[in-house]
Scaffold this motif. Structure first.
Motif, PDB file in Angstrom:
ATOM      1  N   VAL A 104       0.846  -1.187   0.000  1.00  0.00           N
ATOM      2  CA  VAL A 104       0.000   0.000   0.000  1.00  0.00           C
ATOM      3  C   VAL A 104       0.887   1.244   0.000  1.00  0.00           C
ATOM      4  O   VAL A 104       1.761   1.386   0.853  1.00  0.00           O
ATOM      5  N   ASN A 105       0.652   2.103  -0.981  1.00  0.00           N
ATOM      6  CA  ASN A 105       1.337   3.400  -1.097  1.00  0.00           C
ATOM      7  C   ASN A 105       2.854   3.290  -1.208  1.00  0.00           C
ATOM      8  O   ASN A 105       3.589   4.118  -0.684  1.00  0.00           O
ATOM      9  N   SER A 108       3.033   3.522  -7.499  1.00  0.00           N
ATOM     10  CA  SER A 108       1.822   4.170  -8.011  1.00  0.00           C
ATOM     11  C   SER A 108       1.387   3.513  -9.309  1.00  0.00           C
ATOM     12  O   SER A 108       2.215   3.086 -10.113  1.00  0.00           O
ATOM     13  N   SER A 116      -7.338   5.187  -8.733  1.00  0.00           N
ATOM     14  CA  SER A 116      -6.319   5.558  -7.748  1.00  0.00           C
ATOM     15  C   SER A 116      -5.457   6.714  -8.245  1.00  0.00           C
ATOM     16  O   SER A 116      -4.842   7.418  -7.453  1.00  0.00           O
ATOM     17  N   GLN A 120      -7.769  11.771  -5.404  1.00  0.00           N
ATOM     18  CA  GLN A 120      -6.744  12.107  -4.417  1.00  0.00           C
ATOM     19  C   GLN A 120      -7.126  11.495  -3.069  1.00  0.00           C
ATOM     20  O   GLN A 120      -8.295  11.440  -2.712  1.00  0.00           O
ATOM     21  N   ASP A 123      -5.730   5.211  -1.460  1.00  0.00           N
ATOM     22  CA  ASP A 123      -4.497   4.434  -1.355  1.00  0.00           C
ATOM     23  C   ASP A 123      -4.167   3.735  -2.664  1.00  0.00           C
ATOM     24  O   ASP A 123      -5.057   3.266  -3.382  1.00  0.00           O
ATOM     25  N   GLN A 124      -2.877   3.655  -2.953  1.00  0.00           N
ATOM     26  CA  GLN A 124      -2.371   2.894  -4.091  1.00  0.00           C
ATOM     27  C   GLN A 124      -2.130   1.470  -3.587  1.00  0.00           C
ATOM     28  O   GLN A 124      -1.180   1.231  -2.845  1.00  0.00           O
TER      29      GLN A 124
END
Length: 149
Positions: A104-105, A108, A116, A120, A123-124
């Motif tokens: 996660v995050n 990207s 994603s 904005q 979470d990526q």
């Protein structure tokens, strides 16, 4: 007076962890990705240390509890790194890293139409879909990310 630059001494660690067997030149990337600069602890980075196993390697010593370390991010970056946990100046545990099932995050999504990318604050999230080839896919659009070089 001649100085032997092959002998470098970094003080012993009372409590913390040592990241060993980092590919030479990767220590600063790992330092940034793990956000070690934001921790209130002592960090020593040793670059291009001689290694019988690897030729050259980097090492990071961190004097703080190992709970501060995100093993998932580290496993994603390089699951061949050795994590030595230090307590009372002795190695008490060697943690084995593995590819995390989900990250996660950390990376990207490159798909410009992915939610994603557009939303904005979302979470990526990437899911490991092929462990052998180190392939992750975006949770939302299934865009592929391959960690193997």
């Amino acid at each position: 007076m001649s100085k032997d630059y092959n002998e470098l001494s970094i003080g012993e660690l009372k409590e913390g962890f040592v990241l060993d067997h980092i590919k030479a030149g990767d220590a600063m990337t790992i330092y940034r990705d793990l956000k070690l600069g934001k921790l209130d602890c002592t960090v020593a980075i040793i670059k291009n240390a001689r290694s019988g196993k690897m030729g050259r390697k980097d090492i990071i010593k961190v004097e703080c509890p190992v709970d501060y370390l995100d093993l998932d991010i580290l496993g994603f970056i390089d699951h061949d790194i050795t994590v030595n946990v230090i307590k009372d100046s002795k190695i008490i545990e060697k943690k084995v890293l593995k590819l995390p099932k989900q990250i996660v995050n950390v990376i990207s999504c490159k798909n410009p139409r992915c939610i994603s990318t557009i939303e904005q604050g979302l979470d990526q999230v990437f899911i490991l879909t092929d462990e052998e080839n180190e392939v992750y896919r975006c949770k939302y659009c299934e865009e592929k990310y391959s960690g193997k070089k």
